[in-house]
Design an enzyme around this catalytic site. Structure first.
Site, PDB file in Angstrom:
ATOM      1  CG  ASP A 146      -7.973   0.722   3.305  1.00 38.29           C
ATOM      2  OD1 ASP A 146      -8.809  -0.099   2.867  1.00 38.29           O
ATOM      3  OD2 ASP A 146      -6.743   0.604   3.123  1.00 38.29           O
TER       4      ASP A 146
ATOM      5  CE  LYS B  45      -4.105  -1.968   2.138  1.00 37.27           C
ATOM      6  NZ  LYS B  45      -5.194  -1.771   3.096  1.00 37.27           N
TER       7      LYS B  45
END
Ligand code: ATR
Length: 283
Positions: A102, A66
């Site tokens: 997220d 990420k």
């Protein structure tokens, strides 16, 4: 037009994203397909270049890429930049643009439970890793004034707050100190992997001093009900597991790729069925 979407990470074998997205494509009769690709660290750059060369329309990024993936994208959205991590990439005019869904995914799951008074709530967040960074940044940017942190390492929590550069006064506790203060908070969030399968006997923080009706949220969804959430329930707190966050981050990525809002309820049912059919999140 047929389109291909995907996930890169390592490992990706247990990911529920292919199931969730392919079911949504099918329901909407879209000729799209989502595939999970396991990528080795030293091939990450090549993998992203290869996906672009093949015209893959978008992809998700999971652990451990990420942060690193940001080096290989053409543009990074402002909030993802502040978070310092990307979980969703969209092909826009031939360019790969990185986003982070997220934090917003978690925020929406909390908002659904707490309602619009959410900004007045006092939040204690446990952890200071990648997931914590997304959640902290988003909660602060959506107007929640008190987001304090409890972490094993004080240094990492300090770094997180400095990096996010906001005007909030964030108190940082050690895990031991935080136990004495849990009663002051309306919402307590575990962003660490403590309690995740297979180490299900562990708990991130004792809730012995937490008040009744505190919202206790765990981003873990395997198991669906961690030991910590079980303790929260016994204390009269309101538990929230990681399923809604997972669904929401996926649905938000889906919207960026297709400009269509998928049926989140159906996505949740598909995922819950795979996780054992427990409807614990349907409070
Ligand atoms: P992620 O990207 O999934 O958030 P990470 O960046 O490795 O993962 O961060 C993990 C977080 O869980 C950190 O806050 C870590 O604490 P430290 O900053 O002190 O390392 C916390 N963590 C992991 N295992 C832990 C444990 N056994 N007890 C307490 N905290 C733990």
């Amino acid at each position: 037009m047929n389109k291909l979407f995907g996930l890169i990470g390592n490992p990706v074998g247990h990911s529920l994203s292919p199931l969730m997205h392919n079911d949504a494509f099918k329901m909407l009769q879209l000729p799209y397909y989502y595939h999970a690709f396991a990528v080795e660290q030293e091939r990450l750059k090549d993998a992203v270049a290869g996906m672009k060369a093949l015209g893959i329309s978008g992809f998700n990024v999971t652990i451990p890429y990420k942060v690193d993936v940001m080096n290989y994208l053409d543009k990074i959205d402002e909030e993802a930049k502040i978070i310092g991590a990307v979980n969703t990439v969209v092909l826009e005019d031939g360019h790969y643009v990185g986003y982070n869904t997220d934090g917003q995914g978690f925020y929406e799951s909390l908002l659904e439970l707490v309602g619009p008074t959410i900004t007045e709530k006092k939040v204690l967040m446990i952890g200071a890793g990648g997931a914590a960074r997304a959640i902290y940044t988003t909660l602060v940017r959506r107007g929640i004034n008190v987001v304090d942190i409890a972490n094993r390492s004080n240094e990492r929590a300090n770094e997180l707050v400095l990096h996010c550069q906001n005007n909030n006064e964030t108190t940082i506790y050690s895990l031991k100190e935080a136990v004495q203060h849990t009663g002051e908070y309306d919402i307590i969030i575990n962003t660490t992997s403590v309690g995740m399968s297979p180490a299900t006997a562990e708990m991130p923080l004792s809730l012995e001093n937490a008040k009744e009706q505190t919202v206790v949220a765990d981003i873990i969804y395997n198991p669906l009900k961690t030991k910590w959430l079980q303790e929260a329930e016994q204390k009269g707190a309101i538990p929230l597991n990681g399923v809604p966050m997972f669904i929401n981050q996926g649905a938000l990525a889906f919207e960026k790729w297709t400009y269509i809002k998928p049926d989140r309820e159906r996505m949740k049912n598909v995922v819950l069925e795979q996780l054992g059919g427990n409807d614990y999140v349907n409070r």
